[in-house]
Scaffold this active site. Structure first.
Site, PDB file in Angstrom:
ATOM      1  N   GLU B  60       0.736  -1.480   0.242  1.00  0.00           N
ATOM      2  CA  GLU B  60       0.424  -0.263  -0.469  1.00  0.00           C
ATOM      3  C   GLU B  60       1.420   1.527  -0.315  1.00  0.00           C
ATOM      4  O   GLU B  60       0.421   2.247  -0.667  1.00  0.00           O
ATOM      5  CB  GLU B  60      -0.860  -0.123   1.315  1.00  0.00           C
ATOM      6  CG  GLU B  60      -2.147  -0.759   0.981  1.00  0.00           C
ATOM      7  CD  GLU B  60      -2.040  -1.713   1.352  1.00  0.00           C
ATOM      8  OE1 GLU B  60      -0.582  -1.944   1.555  1.00  0.00           O
ATOM      9  OE2 GLU B  60      -3.147  -3.138   0.400  1.00  0.00           O
ATOM     10  N   HIS B 129     -10.774  -4.569  10.073  1.00  0.00           N
ATOM     11  CA  HIS B 129     -11.508  -4.232   8.909  1.00  0.00           C
ATOM     12  C   HIS B 129     -12.869  -3.786   9.141  1.00  0.00           C
ATOM     13  O   HIS B 129     -13.808  -3.735   7.955  1.00  0.00           O
ATOM     14  CB  HIS B 129     -12.145  -6.038   8.571  1.00  0.00           C
ATOM     15  CG  HIS B 129     -10.666  -6.295   8.063  1.00  0.00           C
ATOM     16  ND1 HIS B 129      -9.174  -6.996   8.562  1.00  0.00           N
ATOM     17  CD2 HIS B 129     -10.082  -6.552   6.375  1.00  0.00           C
ATOM     18  CE1 HIS B 129      -8.083  -7.499   7.581  1.00  0.00           C
ATOM     19  NE2 HIS B 129      -9.238  -6.969   5.996  1.00  0.00           N
TER      20      HIS B 129
END
Lengths: 331, 327
Positions: B60, B129
């Protein structure tokens, strides 16, 4: 794959080129001395990382680039800006935070920009600009041009995830990038061998099946030749290169830091100064009968005058207007 | 007007903008061959090829930086995060590179980039998450932050975000991808920075965005039917820049306000909304503004605990009855 490059012999027909390299290194040296002085006088604020000792790296490598190539640097980038031809007035004015600075006084020492010269900034988070330079290389490939993107960073950045993430993608996607590591042996006060599990930075390239070369960074011509090879590889083969350029900074990490102390000895610094790239090149020119001491003095007077002009310009330049505070937050 | 899912509305926006501008490309994990983790990029690889639909390694920080670097030299990247939870790894590139490049270059280097992907909680995905990071990004000058609630807004706002010359953080609702709604045909653009009144009302303004709109709509219906309270629903759509005028205009009419969001309460989006209203519309208020937020805890896995951690219809109704002095 690695190994120190050999010293190329001087070619009389290229005197103008050698002289240009010498002048640029001398300009950076005098400029940085003046910047250090201005910092001590409180005219330059914040952090100020001088390039003294490392001049051959920026000068030799940038001389191998084309005007339309992209350059990204870390926060020790005054020398790169000058070597790229950013006006010494605009660089000094930026250090003084003036509106005439190359980043309009909003960037400072660590954030010099001149888009007209493909000079895409000094960046002050260690390693973070390595993916940025990779992005510029990605854009080159995307557009199908034959430009090159070169990234300058210190050896301490290679232990950073951004370095590995970027090099992996550059090799995977075959991007025209040059990752030029300026190995000055110390990340601030931490020696390379105290921070890195392996000493040879160039070996890191093996992980990505990337070509690498180790270069004597105190020899401007060696730096130039190695960069030319990397540029050629990027332009024609569309492949990245890792250059480990071994250099040394003669000053402290920043103006707030000592030149020597707990992390390195005075003797070591003095020993390294004997490898100073400026007298190094001059002596070769002199030995080959290409330049005299008198000519060197004249050249020095010329760059001293340029630096004096730059500091006068910077001091006389206006501060940014207060309405600039909210300008350029958004486009 | 055709009905589309939120997912397909985003897909159409991407497709149309990539057709319109050759500088627009999509990059991220699984966006190409796999067709997108949530299928937002379905079919784009087949149409635009590997040059413009770029599968990345799981990296990322690296690919966000590659996107910013490409934007520095004039491309218009759309960087997909599989979820915004993973974008935390790229915070340095979003905050230190994208958000301040224009400013610290003295106006020389705009960053026309979109960081997009799902945010917020879905169902039982656990603590790492299930986070709504709107306020993190909205805190940073130089970023714009968008969080659409409907398919029409998703399409219109994504097209605007891609055309914007600034870095835009575009938070999609993970639970919204399958929701359906009418989307105007042809060129459909929703400007950034404009809130939308999703339901007109006279007794209270309920401010929300993204997934909480559906919670608020249910609450408003129940408030009307069972409590004779007419709630106005103001969907922020863009968190930054915040549509102050719309907030003030609505509160001036209703004199009461409840702010609903999925994120945590401390320094949340609602805190900013309350600040704006108390400064700009103090004299219009007949009651303190209340907030309904996610619980101030990491998201638990257990179904019942998770439900208790999210803003619910009942919590919204309670808050509205409180500001209207019915409870």
């Amino acid at each position: 794959m690695t190994g120190l490059s050999t010293t190329p012999s001087l070619d009389r027909a290229r005197l103008g080129f050698y002289r240009g390299l010498l002048r640029q290194m001398m300009l950076i040296r005098r400029f940085e001395e003046k910047a250090g002085e201005a910092y001590a006088l409180g005219k330059i604020g914040g952090f100020c990382h001088l390039y003294i000792g490392q001049e051959a790296v920026a000068v030799g490598s940038i001389a191998a680039l084309r005007d339309d190539d992209y350059i990204m640097c870390s926060y020790r980038e005054h020398g790169h800006a000058l070597a790229r031809g950013v006006a010494s007035r605009a660089v000094m004015a930026e250090l003084l935070g003036k509106s005439t600075g190359c980043s309009a006084g909003k960037g400072g020492s660590m954030h010099l920009f001149d888009v007209s010269r493909g000079f895409l900034g000094g960046h002050a988070i260690v390693g973070a600009h390595i993916p940025l330079a990779t992005g510029a290389a990605f854009a080159i490939k995307y557009r199908g041009t034959d430009q090159v993107s070169i990234c300058y960073y210190g050896e301490a950045a290679v232990n950073n995830g951004a370095f590995h993430e970027a090099l992996n993608m550059a090799a995977l996607w075959k991007l025209p990038a040059i990752y030029l590591c300026e190995n000055n042996r110390y990340g601030m006060g931490t020696a390379l061998e105290r921070a890195s599990a392996i000493y040879d930075i160039a070996e890191r390239a093996c992980s990505y099946d990337m070509h690498a070369e180790t270069v004597d960074g105190m020899d401007v011509l060696a730096v130039h030749e190695a960069t030319e090879r990397a540029v050629q590889r990027a332009r024609s083969e569309k492949l990245p290169t890792l250059l480990e350029v071994r250099t040394y900074r003669f000053m402290g990490h920043s103006m707030s830091d000592p030149i020597h102390g707990h992390y390195r000895t005075r003797e070591e610094v003095e020993e390294q100064k004997r490898l100073d790239p400026i007298p190094g090149l001059f002596h070769r020119l002199e030995t080959d009968g290409l330049m005299s001491q008198h000519e060197l003095s004249a050249l020095d007077a010329e760059v001293v005058a340029e630096v004096e002009d730059a500091i006068s310009f910077a001091e006389e330049s206006p501060e940014p207007m207060e309405d600039q505070l909210y300008q350029d937050v958004y486009q | 007007m055709p009905t589309l899912t939120y997912r397909d509305a985003l897909n159409h926006a991407l497709r149309e903008e990539m057709e319109r501008d050759p500088n627009v490309f999509l990059m991220g994990e699984e966006v190409g061959v796999y067709q997108g983790a949530y299928k937002v990029s379905r079919g784009l690889l087949e149409t635009f090829g590997e040059r413009r639909v770029v599968d990345t390694p799981i990296t990322e920080l690296g690919f966000a930086g590659v996107g910013v670097g490409a934007a520095m030299v004039g491309l218009r990247p759309v960087v997909e995060f599989m979820t915004f939870n993973f974008a935390l790894l790229a915070m340095d590139q979003i905050v230190n590179s994208a958000a301040k490049m224009l400013y610290m270059s003295g106006g020389q280097v705009p960053i026309p980039i979109v960081f997009r992907g799902p945010g917020g909680a879905a169902l039982q995905l656990g603590a790492q998450h299930s986070q709504a990071f709107e306020s993190w990004f909205a805190h940073v000058p130089g970023l714009k932050v968008v969080a659409p609630a409907t398919p029409a807004d998703a399409k219109g706002l994504l097209k605007s975000a891609i055309r914007d010359d600034n870095p835009v953080v575009f938070l999609e609702g993970e639970m919204l991808y399958n929701t359906k709604g009418e989307v105007p045909e042809g060129e459909h653009i929703v400007p950034l920075g404009k809130a939308d009144i999703k339901r007109a009302g006279s007794d209270v303004t309920i401010v929300c965005h993204s997934k909480t709109l559906s919670v608020v709509e249910k609450a408003a219906a129940e408030l009307a039917e069972q409590h004779q309270i007419s709630a106005e629903i103001l969907d922020l759509r863009t968190i930054r820049p915040l549509d102050r005028d719309a907030l003030v205009e609505s509160v001036a009419k209703t004199n009461r306000c409840v702010v609903v969001e999925e994120g945590w309460p401390f320094c949340g989006v609602g805190a900013q909304v309350v600040d704006e209203i108390q400064r700009e519309a103090f004299d219009h208020l007949d009651a303190p503004i209340l907030r309904v937020t996610g619980a101030d805890v990491p998201m638990p896995y257990n179904k019942h605990l998770e439900r208790a951690a999210k803003p619910t219809v009942n919590l919204v109704i309670e808050a509205v009855r409180s500001v209207t002095y019915q409870s």
